[in-house]
Scaffold this motif. Structure first.
Motif, PDB file in Angstrom:
ATOM      1  N   THR A  46     -13.282   4.190  -3.138  1.00  0.00           N
ATOM      2  CA  THR A  46     -13.440   4.919  -1.881  1.00  0.00           C
ATOM      3  C   THR A  46     -12.793   4.212  -0.706  1.00  0.00           C
ATOM      4  O   THR A  46     -12.181   4.853   0.140  1.00  0.00           O
ATOM      5  CB  THR A  46     -14.936   5.149  -1.590  1.00  0.00           C
ATOM      6  OG1 THR A  46     -15.504   5.868  -2.686  1.00  0.00           O
ATOM      7  CG2 THR A  46     -15.139   5.948  -0.322  1.00  0.00           C
ATOM      8  N   ARG A  47     -12.877   2.918  -0.645  1.00  0.00           N
ATOM      9  CA  ARG A  47     -12.346   2.176   0.501  1.00  0.00           C
ATOM     10  C   ARG A  47     -10.897   1.717   0.317  1.00  0.00           C
ATOM     11  O   ARG A  47     -10.376   0.974   1.133  1.00  0.00           O
ATOM     12  CB  ARG A  47     -13.232   0.972   0.799  1.00  0.00           C
ATOM     13  CG  ARG A  47     -14.599   1.399   1.260  1.00  0.00           C
ATOM     14  CD  ARG A  47     -15.439   0.232   1.636  1.00  0.00           C
ATOM     15  NE  ARG A  47     -16.721   0.719   2.143  1.00  0.00           N
ATOM     16  CZ  ARG A  47     -17.713  -0.050   2.474  1.00  0.00           C
ATOM     17  NH1 ARG A  47     -17.597  -1.354   2.372  1.00  0.00           N
ATOM     18  NH2 ARG A  47     -18.835   0.464   2.919  1.00  0.00           N
ATOM     19  N   HIS A  48     -10.260   2.170  -0.751  1.00  0.00           N
ATOM     20  CA  HIS A  48      -8.894   1.728  -1.036  1.00  0.00           C
ATOM     21  C   HIS A  48      -7.906   2.313  -0.027  1.00  0.00           C
ATOM     22  O   HIS A  48      -7.924   3.496   0.282  1.00  0.00           O
ATOM     23  CB  HIS A  48      -8.485   2.151  -2.450  1.00  0.00           C
ATOM     24  CG  HIS A  48      -7.113   1.711  -2.813  1.00  0.00           C
ATOM     25  ND1 HIS A  48      -6.811   0.412  -3.139  1.00  0.00           N
ATOM     26  CD2 HIS A  48      -5.953   2.394  -2.866  1.00  0.00           C
ATOM     27  CE1 HIS A  48      -5.524   0.318  -3.401  1.00  0.00           C
ATOM     28  NE2 HIS A  48      -4.972   1.509  -3.245  1.00  0.00           N
ATOM     29  N   ILE A  49      -7.034   1.445   0.467  1.00  0.00           N
ATOM     30  CA  ILE A  49      -5.972   1.861   1.390  1.00  0.00           C
ATOM     31  C   ILE A  49      -4.643   1.644   0.688  1.00  0.00           C
ATOM     32  O   ILE A  49      -4.390   0.576   0.129  1.00  0.00           O
ATOM     33  CB  ILE A  49      -6.039   1.076   2.713  1.00  0.00           C
ATOM     34  CG1 ILE A  49      -7.339   1.431   3.435  1.00  0.00           C
ATOM     35  CG2 ILE A  49      -4.824   1.370   3.582  1.00  0.00           C
ATOM     36  CD1 ILE A  49      -7.587   0.670   4.705  1.00  0.00           C
ATOM     37  N   GLU A  50      -3.823   2.660   0.710  1.00  0.00           N
ATOM     38  CA  GLU A  50      -2.516   2.633   0.046  1.00  0.00           C
ATOM     39  C   GLU A  50      -1.473   3.116   1.041  1.00  0.00           C
ATOM     40  O   GLU A  50      -1.619   4.194   1.613  1.00  0.00           O
ATOM     41  CB  GLU A  50      -2.563   3.562  -1.172  1.00  0.00           C
ATOM     42  CG  GLU A  50      -1.338   3.565  -2.019  1.00  0.00           C
ATOM     43  CD  GLU A  50      -1.381   2.541  -3.135  1.00  0.00           C
ATOM     44  OE1 GLU A  50      -0.316   2.295  -3.701  1.00  0.00           O
ATOM     45  OE2 GLU A  50      -2.447   1.975  -3.424  1.00  0.00           O
ATOM     46  N   GLY A  51      -0.454   2.339   1.258  1.00  0.00           N
ATOM     47  CA  GLY A  51       0.613   2.746   2.169  1.00  0.00           C
ATOM     48  C   GLY A  51       0.119   3.072   3.567  1.00  0.00           C
ATOM     49  O   GLY A  51       0.651   3.961   4.230  1.00  0.00           O
ATOM     50  N   GLY A  52      -0.936   2.380   4.007  1.00  0.00           N
ATOM     51  CA  GLY A  52      -1.496   2.614   5.333  1.00  0.00           C
ATOM     52  C   GLY A  52      -2.441   3.797   5.413  1.00  0.00           C
ATOM     53  O   GLY A  52      -2.990   4.095   6.475  1.00  0.00           O
ATOM     54  N   ALA A  53      -2.657   4.493   4.296  1.00  0.00           N
ATOM     55  CA  ALA A  53      -3.530   5.675   4.278  1.00  0.00           C
ATOM     56  C   ALA A  53      -4.806   5.361   3.499  1.00  0.00           C
ATOM     57  O   ALA A  53      -4.788   4.596   2.535  1.00  0.00           O
ATOM     58  CB  ALA A  53      -2.815   6.859   3.639  1.00  0.00           C
TER      59      ALA A  53
END
Length: 105
Positions: free
Chosen positions: A39-46
């Motif tokens: 849930t808290r994963h950020i990928e490519g700033g998103a």
């Protein structure tokens, strides 16, 4: 209009954002081998994990846009993560029982 598009103006911001996050999800799957995005994963700033959870909630409520639902299904998104996880683990238990002759794990 064409001149504005040439300098990066996006007319349909929601669609552009959705497509971007979908692309990030594909990259995540290719790299990690699954679609269980924390849930808290950020990928490519998103906030990819949050976005995927929102799509699952919309699907559950019947408000998910079909233009994103089908591509997510084609990718293999589990709409009910815990239900699918239970099923997967159950099948592993069945295989274990056949191999070992018991279910004591």
């Amino acid at each position: 209009e064409k001149q504005l598009e040439d300098v990066g103006i996006v007319w349909d911001v929601l669609s552009e954002c959705r497509e971007y996050k979908y692309c990030l999800l594909v990259k995540f799957q290719q790299r990690e081998g699954h679609l269980n995005v924390p849930t808290r994963h950020i990928e490519g700033g998103a906030r990819l994990g949050q976005w995927l959870n929102q799509q699952r909630q919309r699907k559950k409520k019947g408000t998910l846009d079909k233009s994103i639902e089908q591509p997510l299904e084609d990718l293999g998104v589990a709409w009910n993560f815990y239900s699918e996880l239970w099923e997967k683990n159950y099948l592993l238990l069945i295989k274990f029982r056949k191999r070992e002759g018991h279910s004591n794990v």
